[in-house]
Design an enzyme around this catalytic site. Structure first.
Site, PDB file in Angstrom:
ATOM      1  N   GLU A  60      -2.507   0.936   3.303  1.00  0.00           N
ATOM      2  CA  GLU A  60      -3.602   1.684   3.596  1.00  0.00           C
ATOM      3  C   GLU A  60      -3.351   2.832   4.245  1.00  0.00           C
ATOM      4  OE1 GLU A  60      -6.889   1.790   7.119  1.00  0.00           O
ATOM      5  OE2 GLU A  60      -5.867  -0.033   6.767  1.00  0.00           O
ATOM      6  N   ASP A  64      -3.522   6.696   2.785  1.00  0.00           N
ATOM      7  CA  ASP A  64      -4.208   7.820   3.496  1.00  0.00           C
ATOM      8  C   ASP A  64      -3.455   9.057   3.448  1.00  0.00           C
ATOM      9  OD1 ASP A  64      -6.182   8.788   5.424  1.00  0.00           O
ATOM     10  OD2 ASP A  64      -4.379   8.884   6.873  1.00  0.00           O
ATOM     11  N   ASP A 133     -10.957   1.202   3.216  1.00  0.00           N
ATOM     12  CA  ASP A 133      -9.443   0.629   3.488  1.00  0.00           C
ATOM     13  C   ASP A 133      -8.789   0.221   2.176  1.00  0.00           C
ATOM     14  OD1 ASP A 133      -9.645   1.451   6.293  1.00  0.00           O
ATOM     15  OD2 ASP A 133      -9.843  -0.772   6.838  1.00  0.00           O
ATOM     16  N   GLU A 136      -7.914   3.172  -0.127  1.00  0.00           N
ATOM     17  CA  GLU A 136      -6.503   3.608   0.543  1.00  0.00           C
ATOM     18  C   GLU A 136      -5.639   3.008  -0.097  1.00  0.00           C
ATOM     19  OE1 GLU A 136      -7.913   6.492   4.279  1.00  0.00           O
ATOM     20  OE2 GLU A 136      -7.449   4.373   4.661  1.00  0.00           O
TER      21      GLU A 136
END
Length: 244
Positions: A60, A64, A133, A136
């Site tokens: 995650e 990002d 989440d 990502e």
């Protein structure tokens, strides 16, 4: 001869979820362990402590950053006349939690997440922060498995066409709104900080505080750090407008 590290043994149900995702999405992994990791929630790891499962939090984190880069690159080339401020605002609306949740739902990622029973029973499969989440983490996994171009291909399919039609201009991003308010008066520098965390790892509640030059403006809570920061920004906006 040195012992080789054993790979975690997932259940047949988990293996079927991974196979179904690859078949339905057309995204085929060379290293399937990355895809397992992307879909493994911390609650699943906590309920299978004797097995060497890895949750998706590190992916995650990586995803990002990959999203920020890929979206920045796309916007930079697609909108050559936009100012830095306009590009920043648009990017923020694209990569914020509500938009990522929308994309996760479009890909039906909630169907494939590996959850602990407790998280499952409390509706975790539909929880916005969890879905964002996972999206990502999926981007991070694709990046590690196949590189930036392949990660960008996914965004070209599910995200960038929506930018073209202005879908993300309607997404509420309180952090960007607060930044604009502060910049109007050159009032100072905003800082977000997680001041407290409550609850078990698989059901954590984050408390965030936003300050202006060390002066607290607002406090918010959420099931993810991003959600908590957005809530804090929303409170701060109301305070700033009241004081004007």
């Amino acid at each position: 001869m040195k012992d080789q590290k054993k790979k975690p043994l997932y259940s047949q149900e988990a293996k079927k979820k991974i196979a179904d995702f690859q078949q339905e999405s057309g995204i085929v992994f060379a290293n399937e362990s990355l895809l397992f990791e992307a879909f493994t929630h911390s609650s699943y790891v906590n309920e299978h402590r004797r097995k060497s499962f890895i949750d998706n939090e590190r992916l995650e984190f990586l995803g990002d950053a990959v999203l920020e880069l890929a979206v920045s690159q796309y916007l930079f080339h697609r909108y050559p006349k936009m100012t830095e401020g306009e590009l920043t605002k648009l990017r923020a609306s694209i990569v914020c939690e509500p938009s990522l949740v929308h994309l996760a739902n479009e890909l039906q990622l909630g169907t494939f997440i590996l959850l602990g029973k407790g998280e499952e029973n409390t509706g975790g499969r539909k929880r916005p922060a969890l879905l964002a989440d996972v999206f990502e983490a999926l981007v991070g996994a694709i990046y590690l498995d196949q590189g930036l171009d392949k990660a960008t291909e996914l965004l070209e399919q599910v995200m960038f066409p929506k930018v073209e039609v202005g879908a993300f201009s309607k997404v509420t991003d309180y952090k960007s709104q607060l930044q604009e308010l502060i910049q109007q008066d050159n009032a100072g520098q905003l800082k977000y900080e997680i001041v407290d965390e409550k609850g078990p790892a698989h059901n954590r509640l984050f408390i965030s505080q936003v300050s202006l030059d060390d002066k607290p403006l607002g406090t918010g809570s959420g099931r993810s750090k991003k959600e908590a920061e957005q809530q804090a920004a929303q409170v701060a906006i109301e305070k700033v407008k009241t004081e004007e």
